[in-house]
Design a protein around this motif. Structure first.
Motif, PDB file in Angstrom:
ATOM      1  N   PHE A 298      13.167   2.461  23.219  1.00  0.00           N
ATOM      2  CA  PHE A 298      14.088   2.282  22.105  1.00  0.00           C
ATOM      3  C   PHE A 298      13.768   3.296  21.012  1.00  0.00           C
ATOM      4  CE2 PHE A 298      10.363  -0.160  21.211  1.00  0.00           C
ATOM      5  CZ  PHE A 298      10.160  -0.065  19.853  1.00  0.00           C
ATOM      6  N   GLU A 299      14.707   3.459  20.090  1.00  0.00           N
ATOM      7  CA  GLU A 299      14.486   4.322  18.939  1.00  0.00           C
ATOM      8  C   GLU A 299      14.026   3.486  17.755  1.00  0.00           C
ATOM      9  OE1 GLU A 299      16.885   7.283  15.856  1.00  0.00           O
ATOM     10  OE2 GLU A 299      17.851   6.621  17.716  1.00  0.00           O
ATOM     11  N   ALA A 300      12.918   3.874  17.139  1.00  0.00           N
ATOM     12  CA  ALA A 300      12.378   3.163  15.971  1.00  0.00           C
ATOM     13  C   ALA A 300      13.194   3.561  14.746  1.00  0.00           C
ATOM     14  CB  ALA A 300      10.901   3.474  15.792  1.00  0.00           C
ATOM     15  N   SER A 301      14.389   3.027  14.643  1.00  0.00           N
ATOM     16  CA  SER A 301      15.320   3.450  13.604  1.00  0.00           C
ATOM     17  C   SER A 301      15.090   2.774  12.264  1.00  0.00           C
ATOM     18  CB  SER A 301      16.757   3.176  14.064  1.00  0.00           C
ATOM     19  OG  SER A 301      16.929   1.806  14.383  1.00  0.00           O
ATOM     20  N   THR A 302      14.382   1.649  12.264  1.00  0.00           N
ATOM     21  CA  THR A 302      14.169   0.883  11.037  1.00  0.00           C
ATOM     22  C   THR A 302      12.684   0.854  10.691  1.00  0.00           C
ATOM     23  OG1 THR A 302      16.060  -0.519  11.583  1.00  0.00           O
ATOM     24  CG2 THR A 302      14.542  -1.337   9.906  1.00  0.00           C
ATOM     25  N   ALA A 303      12.356   1.154   9.446  1.00  0.00           N
ATOM     26  CA  ALA A 303      10.958   1.147   9.012  1.00  0.00           C
ATOM     27  C   ALA A 303      10.515  -0.278   8.684  1.00  0.00           C
ATOM     28  CB  ALA A 303      10.773   2.044   7.796  1.00  0.00           C
ATOM     29  N   GLY A 304       9.197  -0.515   8.823  1.00  0.00           N
ATOM     30  CA  GLY A 304       8.651  -1.823   8.508  1.00  0.00           C
ATOM     31  C   GLY A 304       7.615  -2.229   9.540  1.00  0.00           C
ATOM     32  N   ALA A 305       7.150  -3.480   9.449  1.00  0.00           N
ATOM     33  CA  ALA A 305       6.190  -4.047  10.401  1.00  0.00           C
ATOM     34  C   ALA A 305       6.896  -5.128  11.204  1.00  0.00           C
ATOM     35  CB  ALA A 305       4.976  -4.618   9.673  1.00  0.00           C
ATOM     36  N   PHE A 306       6.806  -5.022  12.530  1.00  0.00           N
ATOM     37  CA  PHE A 306       7.568  -5.900  13.407  1.00  0.00           C
ATOM     38  C   PHE A 306       6.626  -6.565  14.417  1.00  0.00           C
ATOM     39  CE2 PHE A 306      10.140  -2.361  11.958  1.00  0.00           C
ATOM     40  CZ  PHE A 306      11.217  -3.019  11.360  1.00  0.00           C
TER      41      PHE A 306
END
Length: 273
Positions: free
Chosen positions: A100-108
């Motif tokens: 997948f593309e890491a399009s959203t920043a943050g901690a998941f």
């Protein structure tokens, strides 16, 4: 008869040298470019005993990276990447790949949903301690539905560096259970369960050797248990955090086919802008 060999004129010679000097950088510029993160960031996560050896640094990527997760596990289950809401089934017979593309920043949060019918260990092996050893636990629920656990031992020390190795007297790790469901291994005196269903919950801890055998002293398994009252805070999925965290579910069907008996937190994918 004398043969005369013509010599190249000096102007032509130097013109050839200059042409090569100009062409060489252009040819190099047209060659393969240096690898970049756009080609994919590979992350191999081996799930063993409901835990992983990957560190926080191993799970850091940049926003826009193409991430390629490869999961292996010693029991059947499903990996869930919260936030992106992506899942990947995995079993001992079949690894799984998630791109997948890491399009959203943050901690998941990366959680492992454990399917029923595939016991982690039979717990049939035992090792008798020749010296006194004991364990005691305290558990404190919080307002968010989590539980902080303290494990105190005597005659025993945690040895995470020796896991899966031969038995060493007085050393090893703990196994933790909630309502009889095994969450995984514990390698230190403090452990946090991220969320539990509301109500009375029994938490049990056993001391185990490096090779996962149950430790026995004076004819009894070395273990301790306590009961906590977990408040109803309307829990759901997608809770993230750090450290040894887990989430237990009961009577939950996966696509109407397999029961999820436990959920453990394996870490957070950190996406930086």
């Amino acid at each position: 008869m004398r043969l005369n060999h013509a010599r190249p004129s000096r102007p032509g010679y130097w013109l050839a040298i200059i042409a090569v000097a100009i062409a060489l950088p252009l040819l190099m510029a047209c060659g393969p470019s240096a690898p970049t993160h756009s080609d994919g960031v590979p992350i191999v996560m081996e799930i063993s005993e409901r835990s992983t050896t990957l560190t926080r640094e191993d799970l850091k990527v940049a926003q826009g990276d193409t991430v390629s997760f490869r999961f292996t596990a010693d029991e059947a289950g499903e990996v869930h990447l919260h936030g992106y809401d992506l899942t990947a089934p995995v079993s001992p017979e079949e690894p799984s790949i998630l791109n997948f593309e890491a399009s959203t920043a943050g901690a998941f949060a990366i959680n492992f949903h454990v399917f029923g019918g595939d016991p982690l260990h039979s717990d049939a092996r035992t090792v008798v301690s020749e010296t006194p050893v004991s364990v005691a636990i305290t558990a404190e629920p919080d307002a968010d539905g989590g539980v902080d656990i303290r494990i105190d031992t005597e005659g025993f020390q945690f040895a995470p560096e020796s896991v899966d190795q031969a038995h060493t007297p007085g050393a090893g790790h703990a196994h933790i259970y909630v309502d009889g469901v095994k969450l995984g291994r514990v390698f230190e005196s403090e452990y946090r369960i991220d969320q539990l269903p509301a109500g009375e919950r029994e938490i049990r801890v056993t001391l185990n050797t490096n090779d996962h055998s149950d430790l026995v002293f004076d004819g009894a398994k070395v273990e301790a248990s306590t009961t906590v009252s977990v408040p109803d805070v309307g829990q759901g999925h997608g809770q993230s955090g750090t450290g040894s965290e887990g989430h237990v579910e009961h009577d939950h069907e996966h696509n109407g086919e397999r029961e999820i008996v436990a959920e453990v937190h394996l870490g957070n994918l950190e996406v930086y802008p």
